[in-house]
Design an enzyme around this catalytic site. Structure first.
Site, PDB file in Angstrom:
ATOM      1  N   LYS A  14      -7.159  -7.239   6.337  1.00  0.00           N
ATOM      2  CA  LYS A  14      -7.996  -6.170   5.778  1.00  0.00           C
ATOM      3  C   LYS A  14      -9.082  -6.731   4.859  1.00  0.00           C
ATOM      4  O   LYS A  14     -10.248  -6.357   4.961  1.00  0.00           O
ATOM      5  CB  LYS A  14      -7.142  -5.167   4.971  1.00  0.00           C
ATOM      6  CG  LYS A  14      -6.035  -4.499   5.775  1.00  0.00           C
ATOM      7  CD  LYS A  14      -5.349  -3.410   4.967  1.00  0.00           C
ATOM      8  CE  LYS A  14      -4.560  -3.907   3.772  1.00  0.00           C
ATOM      9  NZ  LYS A  14      -3.372  -4.687   4.086  1.00  0.00           N
ATOM     10  N   ARG A  89      -1.667   4.478   0.662  1.00  0.00           N
ATOM     11  CA  ARG A  89      -0.452   3.921   1.269  1.00  0.00           C
ATOM     12  C   ARG A  89       0.670   4.945   1.332  1.00  0.00           C
ATOM     13  O   ARG A  89       1.738   4.627   1.881  1.00  0.00           O
ATOM     14  CB  ARG A  89       0.039   2.740   0.435  1.00  0.00           C
ATOM     15  CG  ARG A  89      -0.492   1.374   0.875  1.00  0.00           C
ATOM     16  CD  ARG A  89      -0.133   0.425  -0.229  1.00  0.00           C
ATOM     17  NE  ARG A  89       0.188  -0.925   0.099  1.00  0.00           N
ATOM     18  CZ  ARG A  89      -0.637  -1.949  -0.128  1.00  0.00           C
ATOM     19  NH1 ARG A  89      -1.867  -1.746  -0.526  1.00  0.00           N
ATOM     20  NH2 ARG A  89      -0.230  -3.176   0.059  1.00  0.00           N
ATOM     21  N   ARG A 128      -0.937 -18.653   3.779  1.00  0.00           N
ATOM     22  CA  ARG A 128      -2.001 -18.473   2.795  1.00  0.00           C
ATOM     23  C   ARG A 128      -1.498 -18.664   1.364  1.00  0.00           C
ATOM     24  O   ARG A 128      -2.307 -18.767   0.441  1.00  0.00           O
ATOM     25  CB  ARG A 128      -2.665 -17.099   2.943  1.00  0.00           C
ATOM     26  CG  ARG A 128      -1.971 -15.957   2.196  1.00  0.00           C
ATOM     27  CD  ARG A 128      -2.711 -14.629   2.312  1.00  0.00           C
ATOM     28  NE  ARG A 128      -1.940 -13.567   1.666  1.00  0.00           N
ATOM     29  CZ  ARG A 128      -2.216 -12.272   1.747  1.00  0.00           C
ATOM     30  NH1 ARG A 128      -3.244 -11.868   2.446  1.00  0.00           N
ATOM     31  NH2 ARG A 128      -1.473 -11.376   1.123  1.00  0.00           N
ATOM     32  N   ARG A 134      -0.680 -16.246  -5.030  1.00  0.00           N
ATOM     33  CA  ARG A 134      -0.004 -14.982  -5.287  1.00  0.00           C
ATOM     34  C   ARG A 134       1.502 -15.157  -5.285  1.00  0.00           C
ATOM     35  O   ARG A 134       2.072 -15.634  -4.309  1.00  0.00           O
ATOM     36  CB  ARG A 134      -0.403 -13.953  -4.224  1.00  0.00           C
ATOM     37  CG  ARG A 134      -1.796 -13.421  -4.416  1.00  0.00           C
ATOM     38  CD  ARG A 134      -2.185 -12.450  -3.326  1.00  0.00           C
ATOM     39  NE  ARG A 134      -1.209 -11.365  -3.109  1.00  0.00           N
ATOM     40  CZ  ARG A 134      -1.471 -10.294  -2.372  1.00  0.00           C
ATOM     41  NH1 ARG A 134      -2.643 -10.158  -1.807  1.00  0.00           N
ATOM     42  NH2 ARG A 134      -0.542  -9.365  -2.217  1.00  0.00           N
ATOM     43  N   ARG A 146       7.510  -5.961   1.668  1.00  0.00           N
ATOM     44  CA  ARG A 146       6.156  -5.389   1.697  1.00  0.00           C
ATOM     45  C   ARG A 146       5.834  -4.847   3.088  1.00  0.00           C
ATOM     46  O   ARG A 146       5.239  -3.778   3.231  1.00  0.00           O
ATOM     47  CB  ARG A 146       5.121  -6.441   1.261  1.00  0.00           C
ATOM     48  CG  ARG A 146       5.154  -6.688  -0.249  1.00  0.00           C
ATOM     49  CD  ARG A 146       4.549  -8.017  -0.650  1.00  0.00           C
ATOM     50  NE  ARG A 146       3.165  -8.180  -0.301  1.00  0.00           N
ATOM     51  CZ  ARG A 146       2.561  -9.362  -0.140  1.00  0.00           C
ATOM     52  NH1 ARG A 146       3.250 -10.492  -0.280  1.00  0.00           N
ATOM     53  NH2 ARG A 146       1.299  -9.425   0.157  1.00  0.00           N
TER      54      ARG A 146
END
Ligand code: AMP
Length: 193
Positions: A14, A89, A128, A134, A146
């Site tokens: 996204k 969401r 990533r 993160r 998630r």
């Protein structure tokens, strides 16, 4: 105004596709995940509240998320379009976004789901993690939480926009350029109208 929801599980691309669209159309990009991370890095009360949820891969409560999103939209009254990334969401978030758009005399013109399966997501996010820095990218169980949250809470959101006739599904497992081409085919003609 042209308002687009980029929709998909974490790691579906996204953010990448949003930045390509911003370059092309100069839209405002709003990522609620980025906003929470910004609050976190500045250690604000909102950041501290969000941290406990984010660290576990849970959703931040709707009231908190909606208030933050509204404020950001209201700070930019004159934009030609907005890309919503990671929002809405949940059903209440979608209902509130509808109200907000109506207040502005606008609407959500399209929702594009970047469809990617759980195993591909886990591979991508772990890949990533080295560069994203993160905390929620590091552990497979948190990534899967998630993803599960996405499936559980978010499927009704897709259906909501599907009923409005504005939902599109794009195979997000392909290359960045291939996915971008499909998105352009949806966004391009709609923006010109
Ligand atoms: P993201 O970068 O979109 O994957 O978001 C990272 C984290 O921020 C999520 O796992 C949630 O804890 C929180 N978050 C981001 N957007 C929302 C939202 N629309 N509703 C609730 N929580 C959110």
């Amino acid at each position: 105004m042209f308002n687009l929801i980029l929709f998909g599980p974490p790691g579906s691309g996204k953010g990448t596709q949003a930045s390509l669209l911003v370059k092309k159309h100069n839209f405002l990009h709003i990522s609620t995940g980025d906003m929470f991370r910004e609050e976190l890095s500045r250690n604000t009360p909102l950041g501290q509240e969000a941290r406990s949820y984010m660290d576990k891969g849970h959703l931040v409560p709707d009231e908190v998320t909606i208030a933050m999103l509204r404020k950001r939209v209201e700070q930019h009254p004159d934009v030609t379009g907005i890309i919503f990334d990671g929002f809405p969401r949940t059903d209440p978030q979608a209902a509130d976004l509808n109200d907000l758009m109506r207040e502005k005399g606008a609407r959500i013109n399209a929702l594009i789901l970047l469809d990617v399966d759980a195993d591909t997501i886990v591979q991508r996010i772990i890949g990533r993690a080295a560069t994203s820095g993160r905390a929620d990218d590091l552990k497979e169980d948190i990534i899967r939480t998630r993803f599960d949250n996405f499936v559980n809470y978010t499927t009704p959101v897709f259906d909501f926009y599907h009923e409005l006739g504005v939902a599109h599904r794009v195979d997000g497992r392909r290359s960045i350029a291939e996915v971008a081409e499909d998105i352009d085919a949806i966004v391009g003609p709609a923006v010109e109208n």
